[in-house]
Design an enzyme around this catalytic site. Structure first.
Site, PDB file in Angstrom:
ATOM      1  N   PRO A 157       0.853  -1.198   0.000  1.00 38.50           N
ATOM      2  CA  PRO A 157       0.000   0.000   0.000  1.00 38.50           C
ATOM      3  C   PRO A 157       0.882   1.239   0.000  1.00 38.50           C
ATOM      4  CG  PRO A 157       0.053  -1.003   2.185  1.00 38.50           C
ATOM      5  CD  PRO A 157       0.807  -1.919   1.285  1.00 38.50           C
ATOM      6  N   CYS A 195       3.407   3.427   9.001  1.00 34.64           N
ATOM      7  CA  CYS A 195       3.583   4.703   8.312  1.00 34.64           C
ATOM      8  C   CYS A 195       4.182   5.745   9.254  1.00 34.64           C
ATOM      9  CB  CYS A 195       2.248   5.201   7.773  1.00 34.64           C
ATOM     10  SG  CYS A 195       2.397   6.742   6.852  1.00 34.64           S
ATOM     11  N   LYS A 227       0.510  -4.624   9.220  1.00 32.78           N
ATOM     12  CA  LYS A 227       1.778  -4.248   8.598  1.00 32.78           C
ATOM     13  C   LYS A 227       2.511  -3.331   9.565  1.00 32.78           C
ATOM     14  CE  LYS A 227       3.834  -2.513   4.314  1.00 32.78           C
ATOM     15  NZ  LYS A 227       4.697  -1.417   4.792  1.00 32.78           N
ATOM     16  N   HIS A 271       7.995  -4.534   7.697  1.00 39.12           N
ATOM     17  CA  HIS A 271       8.960  -3.695   6.995  1.00 39.12           C
ATOM     18  C   HIS A 271      10.249  -3.746   7.806  1.00 39.12           C
ATOM     19  CE1 HIS A 271       9.752   0.322   4.722  1.00 39.12           C
ATOM     20  NE2 HIS A 271      10.878  -0.304   4.973  1.00 39.12           N
ATOM     21  N   ASN A 279       9.061  -6.942   3.932  1.00 41.01           N
ATOM     22  CA  ASN A 279       8.893  -5.764   3.089  1.00 41.01           C
ATOM     23  C   ASN A 279      10.096  -4.845   3.328  1.00 41.01           C
ATOM     24  OD1 ASN A 279       7.129  -2.723   3.503  1.00 41.01           O
ATOM     25  ND2 ASN A 279       7.560  -3.608   1.523  1.00 41.01           N
ATOM     26  N   GLY A 280      10.441  -4.071   2.306  1.00 42.31           N
ATOM     27  CA  GLY A 280      11.488  -3.078   2.460  1.00 42.31           C
ATOM     28  C   GLY A 280      12.701  -3.339   1.577  1.00 42.31           C
TER      29      GLY A 280
END
Length: 332
Positions: A13, A96, A135, A167, A207-208
């Site tokens: 996202p 985020c 996440k 992440h 992720n990342g």
């Protein structure tokens, strides 16, 4: 394809990027990858009544709704709205780092309050039948990620969460911009790998910084359950997605092509324009389709310069595509 298979490769996202037009394009490139919405805040849905933020096309499945918020009751209501809209998954954003997210006490700052995250997840799970996932980052600021991440995961698992995307960077809420937070904090893939050892029954995606299908395949072969790719999938979508169904999901048959996706986008663009939409709202997501190919610069230039002009339509996309078919013309 089961929901767990779809999570072998997910497209992250990304605010202002993974809107419904972007997702429609990505689905044309891969039948199987899991797609995510931009983050939608629970207050916008519950207090603001902004249900248009939930709009998507049926072709996008499997598609997940990512929610932002920190009030369990409000998130539960928002998750229920997402379930009623038909999403395949409801994801809670605990990663985020933006200032506006911090001021709303959600996103990565929630890593500091795993008890509240667990309460939010439990409320969302109880409110509706769709699976709730999380996440997150490996930690924030000066937290010891080796200590806080296992505790965080244990709390959300106890709340009923069975799948998480990590992440593999900290978020520095003080001193780094959101853009810097995507690159500056060092990646710690090994820590994510160790979490799989500590929580063998938890479905863990990493992720990342993942920039190729080969790198993604390596994480899967090493024992992680899934991989989420963000910017590489947006800026070079064909490189990531055209072979994904075969390389990641074992599908038979030919890979998709960016040329085929462009032709399939033409009727979608016509429908969008017929309902009052603008060409650039769709084509801005298509600029990287031919990255690294002869004619790619002319493709980007024609779309970038022409898509915002009054009356611009599918013929502009066809004109740009001709530069790929005949790159010698583009060089003239």
């Amino acid at each position: 394809m089961t929901k767990y298979q779809a999570h072998r490769l997910a497209i992250a996202p990304m605010m202002d990027w993974t809107d419904r037009h972007c997702r429609y394009l990505h689905r044309l490139l891969s039948r199987d990858a899991l797609l995510y919405t931009e983050m939608v805040t629970a207050p916008a849905l519950v207090r603001g009544g902004a249900l248009h933020l939930l709009e998507y096309t049926s072709e996008e499945h499997p598609v997940a709704l990512q929610l932002g918020g920190s009030d369990p009751a409000e998130l539960a209501q928002a998750a229920k709205l997402g379930a009623e809209a038909g999403y395949d998954e409801i994801n809670l954003n605990v990663g985020c780092p933006s200032d506006r997210v911090q001021s709303g006490t959600f996103g990565a700052v929630l890593m500091k309050n795993p008890g509240l995250v667990a309460e939010c997840c439990a409320a969302m799970i109880a409110a509706q039948p769709v699976e709730v996932t999380v996440k997150c980052r490996i930690g924030v600021d000066d937290q010891d990620a080796e200590e806080v991440l296992p505790e965080f995961l244990a709390r959300i698992v106890a709340a009923g969460v069975e799948r998480v995307t990590i992440h593999a960077r900290k978020a520095w809420l003080q001193g780094l911009s959101p853009r810097e937070n995507r690159d500056v904090p060092p990646l710690d893939y090994d820590l994510v790998q160790r979490m799989k050892g500590l929580f063998p029954n938890l479905h863990i995606s990493v992720n990342g910084g993942i920039a190729s299908l080969e790198q993604a395949r390596g994480f899967l072969d090493a024992g992680l359950d899934g991989v989420m790719i963000g910017r590489a999938a947006y800026h070079q979508p064909a490189d990531i997605l055209c072979a994904a169904d075969r390389v990641i999901f074992g599908a038979q048959g030919p890979d998709s092509t960016p040329e085929g996706a462009v032709l399939a986008m033409l009727p979608y663009i016509e429908d969008h324009l017929a309902t009052g939409g603008k060409l650039h709202q769709v084509t801005r997501h298509m600029l990287g389709l031919f990255a690294g190919r002869p004619g790619a610069r002319a493709w980007r230039r024609i779309l970038s310069e022409g898509a915002t002009r009054p009356g611009a339509g599918p013929e502009l996309v066809e004109q740009a595509l001709a530069q790929i078919a005949n790159p010698a013309r583009a060089a003239e």
